[in-house]
Design a protein around this motif. Sequence first.
Motif, PDB file in Angstrom:
ATOM      1  N   UNK A 251      34.047 -19.386  -0.485  1.00  0.00           N
ATOM      2  CA  UNK A 251      34.199 -18.041  -1.033  1.00  0.00           C
ATOM      3  C   UNK A 251      35.433 -17.401  -0.415  1.00  0.00           C
ATOM      4  N   UNK A 252      36.334 -16.930  -1.279  1.00  0.00           N
ATOM      5  CA  UNK A 252      37.575 -16.321  -0.792  1.00  0.00           C
ATOM      6  C   UNK A 252      37.599 -14.821  -0.857  1.00  0.00           C
ATOM      7  N   UNK A 253      36.664 -14.233  -1.611  1.00  0.00           N
ATOM      8  CA  UNK A 253      36.675 -12.781  -1.779  1.00  0.00           C
ATOM      9  C   UNK A 253      35.265 -12.267  -2.051  1.00  0.00           C
ATOM     10  N   UNK A 254      34.930 -11.137  -1.428  1.00  0.00           N
ATOM     11  CA  UNK A 254      33.697 -10.421  -1.684  1.00  0.00           C
ATOM     12  C   UNK A 254      34.037  -9.005  -2.128  1.00  0.00           C
ATOM     13  N   UNK A 255      33.285  -8.499  -3.089  1.00  0.00           N
ATOM     14  CA  UNK A 255      33.473  -7.120  -3.546  1.00  0.00           C
ATOM     15  C   UNK A 255      32.128  -6.421  -3.583  1.00  0.00           C
ATOM     16  N   UNK A 256      32.012  -5.345  -2.832  1.00  0.00           N
ATOM     17  CA  UNK A 256      30.767  -4.578  -2.744  1.00  0.00           C
ATOM     18  C   UNK A 256      31.070  -3.097  -2.903  1.00  0.00           C
ATOM     19  N   UNK A 257      30.508  -2.517  -3.950  1.00  0.00           N
ATOM     20  CA  UNK A 257      30.728  -1.104  -4.261  1.00  0.00           C
ATOM     21  C   UNK A 257      32.209  -0.774  -4.313  1.00  0.00           C
ATOM     22  N   UNK A 258      32.968  -1.679  -4.902  1.00  0.00           N
ATOM     23  CA  UNK A 258      34.401  -1.453  -5.061  1.00  0.00           C
ATOM     24  C   UNK A 258      35.236  -1.779  -3.842  1.00  0.00           C
ATOM     25  N   UNK A 259      34.608  -2.152  -2.742  1.00  0.00           N
ATOM     26  CA  UNK A 259      35.342  -2.507  -1.520  1.00  0.00           C
ATOM     27  C   UNK A 259      35.530  -4.022  -1.477  1.00  0.00           C
ATOM     28  N   UNK A 260      36.764  -4.458  -1.576  1.00  0.00           N
ATOM     29  CA  UNK A 260      37.059  -5.887  -1.591  1.00  0.00           C
ATOM     30  C   UNK A 260      37.551  -6.343  -0.225  1.00  0.00           C
TER      31      UNK A 260
ATOM     32  N   UNK B 254      41.894 -15.625   4.401  1.00  0.00           N
ATOM     33  CA  UNK B 254      43.132 -15.601   3.597  1.00  0.00           C
ATOM     34  C   UNK B 254      42.955 -16.286   2.244  1.00  0.00           C
ATOM     35  N   UNK B 255      41.712 -16.229   1.731  1.00  0.00           N
ATOM     36  CA  UNK B 255      41.389 -16.836   0.438  1.00  0.00           C
ATOM     37  C   UNK B 255      41.669 -18.346   0.435  1.00  0.00           C
ATOM     38  N   UNK B 256      41.466 -18.953   1.593  1.00  0.00           N
ATOM     39  CA  UNK B 256      41.656 -20.391   1.729  1.00  0.00           C
ATOM     40  C   UNK B 256      40.314 -21.052   2.073  1.00  0.00           C
ATOM     41  N   UNK B 257      40.177 -22.308   1.704  1.00  0.00           N
ATOM     42  CA  UNK B 257      38.973 -23.061   2.062  1.00  0.00           C
ATOM     43  C   UNK B 257      38.902 -23.217   3.572  1.00  0.00           C
ATOM     44  N   UNK B 258      37.760 -22.874   4.149  1.00  0.00           N
ATOM     45  CA  UNK B 258      37.597 -22.948   5.585  1.00  0.00           C
ATOM     46  C   UNK B 258      37.439 -24.372   6.086  1.00  0.00           C
ATOM     47  N   UNK B 259      37.748 -24.559   7.362  1.00  0.00           N
ATOM     48  CA  UNK B 259      37.686 -25.889   7.975  1.00  0.00           C
ATOM     49  C   UNK B 259      36.272 -26.459   7.944  1.00  0.00           C
ATOM     50  N   UNK B 260      35.276 -25.604   8.221  1.00  0.00           N
ATOM     51  CA  UNK B 260      33.896 -26.096   8.265  1.00  0.00           C
ATOM     52  C   UNK B 260      33.401 -26.424   6.861  1.00  0.00           C
ATOM     53  N   UNK B 261      33.704 -25.565   5.889  1.00  0.00           N
ATOM     54  CA  UNK B 261      33.293 -25.838   4.506  1.00  0.00           C
ATOM     55  C   UNK B 261      33.907 -27.146   4.016  1.00  0.00           C
ATOM     56  N   UNK B 262      35.168 -27.380   4.354  1.00  0.00           N
ATOM     57  CA  UNK B 262      35.832 -28.608   3.953  1.00  0.00           C
ATOM     58  C   UNK B 262      35.186 -29.824   4.606  1.00  0.00           C
ATOM     59  N   UNK B 263      34.845 -29.690   5.893  1.00  0.00           N
ATOM     60  CA  UNK B 263      34.204 -30.789   6.609  1.00  0.00           C
ATOM     61  C   UNK B 263      32.844 -31.120   5.988  1.00  0.00           C
ATOM     62  N   UNK B 264      32.084 -30.085   5.657  1.00  0.00           N
ATOM     63  CA  UNK B 264      30.791 -30.286   5.008  1.00  0.00           C
ATOM     64  C   UNK B 264      30.950 -30.995   3.678  1.00  0.00           C
TER      65      UNK B 264
END
Length: 356
Positions: free
Chosen positions: A308-317, A322-332
Amino acid sequence: MTDITINQVDKAGVLPTDKQLGFGNIFTDHMFVMDYEAGKGWHSPRIVPYGEFQFVPATIVFHYGQAIFEGMKAFRAANNQIAVFRTKHYLNRFNRSAGHLCIPPVDVEEVQAGLFKLLELEKHWVPDTPGTSLYIRPFIISTDGYIGVRVSNTYKLFIILSPVGAYYETGFNPVSIKVEDKYVRATKGGLGQAKTPANYAMSLPAQAEAHTEGFGQVLWLDAVHRKYIEEVGTMNIFFKIKGEIVTPELNGSILGGITRQTVLELARNWGLKTSERQISIEEIYEAHAKGELEEVFGSGTAAVISPVGELSWKGQRIIVNNNQTGEFAQKLFDFVTGVQYGSVPDEFGWMDNVSN
């Protein structure tokens, strides 16, 4: 097990090219079917040509939604061996869903045997390119012809197969997620922990609105306080905060994902601290503001791992990593898919070979 009768098509279909696969729109030649009758149990396991079934307009499932389903995957390894990922874990969850909908449980060994027989027959439909697989969809519907709210006395179980490519058209790239603050999906004591059509129908309005706003998925909050994180529409959700892997606890309104379980097992095996607990959306935004939110990713059968690179909650993004795939997510992702395709040793015994 009762003998499985097989009625084969006259001419087998052809597996499309990888570019034609997409997700969930192509089906194999055959399907597995079983019937249930009160007092008789599950019976008549059979493999028949994929095709239409006829039901009367009063069939209970059309009116009261007594139905469940699962989603699993089979893979073709480099040695041409076909294997299914964590078969019994999915079929046991299938039975847990059945319990929530008053549907009679199935014999897991019997259904696995039927599935594997179907896969042997349809093995030419299993693609071999990394990122592709054969999606397995078991489901049960209630079949009494009756207009009245009661538990059905008859059911049908089906297993259909679909060769698929990547779940997301963008591939393994970070997705943008809208945190839903208008709609609710499930509450404790409801159907949130069951894979049943009503859960997914409830998510459609929010998902449609999110798509029109440019988001790929919706992140659901709890139905009571509207602040505690639950799950994404098709995935469980994880956060890496100061090196700790955090995910919402299974509280009765969240589906216990098999890939979620896999992520937690791996993280603990790799020596990372993990927490299954109540976590608020405010905590996530505060962690981001402090520079402590390192990664966010989803886990599910279809996409495996989805950064996930971006979250938006009640208009707050907020932008994650840095909108990049994380090291741990990639390893998984690399490890789990490596096990699934046979390029990484299956030290946890996750893969069930269809035939030896």
